[in-house]
Design a protein around this motif. Structure first.
Motif, PDB file in Angstrom:
ATOM      1  N   ASN A  47     -19.020 -44.743 108.402  1.00  0.00           N
ATOM      2  CA  ASN A  47     -19.319 -43.858 107.284  1.00  0.00           C
ATOM      3  C   ASN A  47     -20.803 -43.875 106.905  1.00  0.00           C
ATOM      4  O   ASN A  47     -21.155 -43.655 105.758  1.00  0.00           O
ATOM      5  N   ALA A  48     -21.684 -44.090 107.887  1.00  0.00           N
ATOM      6  CA  ALA A  48     -23.122 -44.150 107.600  1.00  0.00           C
ATOM      7  C   ALA A  48     -23.635 -42.787 107.127  1.00  0.00           C
ATOM      8  O   ALA A  48     -23.189 -41.747 107.593  1.00  0.00           O
ATOM      9  N   ASP A  49     -24.580 -42.831 106.195  1.00  0.00           N
ATOM     10  CA  ASP A  49     -25.164 -41.608 105.649  1.00  0.00           C
ATOM     11  C   ASP A  49     -26.173 -40.967 106.599  1.00  0.00           C
ATOM     12  O   ASP A  49     -26.429 -39.778 106.521  1.00  0.00           O
ATOM     13  N   ASN A  50     -26.769 -41.763 107.469  1.00  0.00           N
ATOM     14  CA  ASN A  50     -27.841 -41.285 108.350  1.00  0.00           C
ATOM     15  C   ASN A  50     -28.945 -40.575 107.569  1.00  0.00           C
ATOM     16  O   ASN A  50     -29.407 -39.507 107.938  1.00  0.00           O
ATOM     17  N   GLY A  51     -29.320 -41.181 106.493  1.00  0.00           N
ATOM     18  CA  GLY A  51     -30.405 -40.664 105.679  1.00  0.00           C
ATOM     19  C   GLY A  51     -30.716 -41.661 104.588  1.00  0.00           C
ATOM     20  O   GLY A  51     -29.913 -42.547 104.315  1.00  0.00           O
ATOM     21  N   PHE A  52     -31.879 -41.509 103.994  1.00  0.00           N
ATOM     22  CA  PHE A  52     -32.246 -42.437 102.934  1.00  0.00           C
ATOM     23  C   PHE A  52     -33.254 -41.794 102.004  1.00  0.00           C
ATOM     24  O   PHE A  52     -33.905 -40.807 102.347  1.00  0.00           O
TER      25      PHE A  52
END
Length: 158
Positions: free
Chosen positions: A143-148
Motif C-alpha cells: 500500500n505504498a503511496d509512491n510519493g512524498f
C-alpha cells in the motif's frame, strides 16, 4: 525544538507509518535522543531497558541497540516489528553538549535536513536508494503511496 509545521509533519508521518507498518516499534524523526516516536504501550518496557543498561552504554547507543534487537532482551521484545526512518529531521537541536563527547559540537542537522547515514545509524536511517520517491523507510509495502511531501521547502522558515 519542533521545526516549523512540525505538528502537521508528525500527524502526516504517524498516519503514513501506520498505513505502511501498523505495528512499528519506533520512528526516527531526528538524531541522538531527540525525535524518537514510540507507541505508549512500549514506553515502560523501553524506559526499564534504559535504566538497566545505562551503565553499559550511552543512551544514544542504547536506543539504536533497542531498534536493532542487538541484545537477547531487545530482540525478543522487538520480534518482527520494524523501525521506521523518516526522511526529514523535524527537531532543531538546542545546546552544544553531547552525551557522547566532552567537547562542544557546533554543527547539527537543521530542520528538514535529510536523515541519512552517517547522521543516524543505518538501522534507523531513511534509505534514499530503497525509497527514492517516499519519505518513510522501509517502503516496500503493498500500500505504498509512491510519493512524498517535500517538507524541506520549509527549511528557510526556521
Amino acid at each position: 525544538e519542533l521545526c516549523f509545521n512540525g505538528f502537521y509533519v508528525l500527524q502526516y508521518m504517524i498516519d503514513k507509518s501506520n498505513r505502511y507498518h501498523n505495528n512499528w516499534l519506533a520512528i526516527r524523526t531526528s538524531y541522538g535522543m531527540n525525535g524518537i516516536i514510540m507507541h505508549s504501550k512500549d514506553m515502560k518496557v523501553f524506559a526499564d531497558y534504559l535504566l538497566r543498561n545505562q551503565q553499559r552504554r550511552p543512551p544514544d547507543h542504547l536506543v539504536v541497540e533497542w531498534y536493532a534487537g542487538e541484545t537477547k532482551e531487545s530482540k525478543e521484545y522487538k520480534q518482527n516489528r520494524v523501525n521506521i526512518g523518516f526522511r526529514y529531521n523535524i527537531f532543531n537541536h538546542i545546546g552544544y553538549v553531547s552525551s557522547l563527547r566532552s567537547q562542544r559540537q557546533t554543527t547539527f542537522p537543521m530542520c528538514y535536513d535529510e536523515l541519512f547515514v552517517p547522521t543516524v545509524f543505518e538501522v534507523e536511517a531513511f534509505n534514499p536508494r530503497a525509497c527514492p520517491r517516499d519519505d518513510i523507510w522501509p517502503c516496500d509495502v503493498n500500500n505504498a503511496d509512491n510519493g512524498f511531501v517535500q517538507w524541506n521547502m520549509y527549511k528557510h522558515l526556521n
